[in-house]
Write an enzyme that holds these catalytic residues in place. Structure first.
Site, PDB file in Angstrom:
ATOM      1  N   GLY A   1      -7.712  52.316  16.770  1.00 27.69           N
ATOM      2  CA  GLY A   1      -6.951  53.499  16.066  1.00 27.69           C
ATOM      3  C   GLY A   1      -6.499  52.855  14.716  1.00 27.69           C
ATOM      4  N   HIS A   2      -6.296  51.728  14.557  1.00 27.16           N
ATOM      5  CA  HIS A   2      -5.798  51.376  13.200  1.00 27.16           C
ATOM      6  C   HIS A   2      -6.712  50.181  12.700  1.00 27.16           C
ATOM      7  CE1 HIS A   2      -2.933  49.257  10.582  1.00 27.16           C
ATOM      8  NE2 HIS A   2      -2.123  49.948  10.690  1.00 27.16           N
ATOM      9  N   PHE A   3      -7.776  50.777  11.814  1.00 24.47           N
ATOM     10  CA  PHE A   3      -8.224  52.055  11.630  1.00 24.47           C
ATOM     11  C   PHE A   3      -9.820  51.917  12.023  1.00 24.47           C
ATOM     12  CE2 PHE A   3      -4.744  51.364   8.510  1.00 24.47           C
ATOM     13  CZ  PHE A   3      -4.095  52.503   9.135  1.00 24.47           C
TER      14      PHE A   3
ATOM     15  N   LEU B   1      -7.439  46.666  11.048  1.00 22.54           N
ATOM     16  CA  LEU B   1      -6.309  45.998  10.089  1.00 22.54           C
ATOM     17  C   LEU B   1      -5.201  45.882  11.336  1.00 22.54           C
ATOM     18  CD1 LEU B   1      -6.029  45.498   7.277  1.00 22.54           C
ATOM     19  CD2 LEU B   1      -5.111  47.703   6.951  1.00 22.54           C
TER      20      LEU B   1
END
Lengths: 95, 156
Positions: B37-39, B44
């Site tokens: 989800g990140h990203f 990251l």
């Protein structure tokens, strides 16, 4: 040279974003100025650094919790300034 | 490093009680649900986890200085700067030093580097509390063993 109270009031004003002119020697840091325990850590940090002492916050808190002292003795600013002067004097005496 | 378990420190490289400094390392995993989800397409390390990593590194320093008699709990984050990205697979080195020990609290300065380059730094304030229960004390002992806490550094 500014007084201990003036130095403490400036620290509180800058640390907690409280207008300096609302801080008086009679102000209670918690009841009047609304400073919470976390903000007081910042103030203690700044006071420790400015005066070269270690405010005995844990001892004071314990004394208040045990009913052996009142918050006014330590957190009304004129009294806090007096405690700071005592700590500075004790440090100078032991140096 | 196991992000999902908040195990953000792999090992203590150096603990200098006299200088009140510590160096720790951690390998950012190449895969984690967090990176999904990140990203998506650009994984990251989240900045908040970099701050938590600095807090955990500082925490081991404080546990050493306190000889495990108290537990440091993160109370304030100041001047936190994420100066560069940390990516999956990076080996991060965290340096932390004690800048002030007050009554019931302590302040540290911490930095994260990757390959010698500064990626993040922060000033962190901790409250120092009695261990709330034996379970937590036992847990910290087990984590200390996992990260190679140098018990000889705090031996009397």
């Amino acid at each position: 040279m500014s007084s201990t109270f003036d130095q403490v009031a400036t620290i509180i004003a800058e640390t907690c974003d409280i207008p300096r002119d609302t801080i008086t020697p009679e102000s209670h840091a918690i009841d009047d100025l609304g400073i919470d325990s976390l903000d007081f850590l910042d103030i203690a940090f700044a006071i420790d650094k400015a005066f070269g002492i270690k405010l005995p916050l844990e001892k004071w808190t314990q004394e208040v919790n045990d009913g052996k002292a009142t918050t006014e003795q330590y957190f009304v600013l004129k009294n806090l300034a007096a405690r700071i002067d005592e700590l500075v004097a004790a440090k100078s005496a032991s140096a | 490093m196991q992000l999902e378990y908040f195990h953000l420190i792999d090992r203590i490289v150096d603990l200098d009680i006299g200088e009140k400094k510590i160096v720790v390392e951690a390998q950012v995993p190449k895969q984690s649900t967090i990176f999904e989800g990140h990203f998506p397409g650009y994984p990251l390390m989240p900045g908040v986890l970099l701050i938590e990593s600095m807090a955990q590194g500082s925490g081991w320093l404080l546990l050493g200085l306190l000889k495990f008699e108290r537990m440091p709990i993160l109370a304030a984050v100041k001047e936190a700067k994420v100066r560069g990205s940390v990516f999956p697979g990076d080996l991060i080195t965290i340096e932390a030093g004690l800048s002030h020990e007050g009554s019931g609290f302590a302040v540290t300065e911490a930095k994260i580097r990757v390959g010698g380059k500064l990626r993040a730094n922060s000033t962190l304030t901790f409250t120092l509390i009695p261990f709330p229960n034996p379970d937590m004390r036992g847990y910290m002992n087990s984590v200390a063993e996992r990260v190679g806490f140098p018990q000889q550094a705090i031996a009397p």
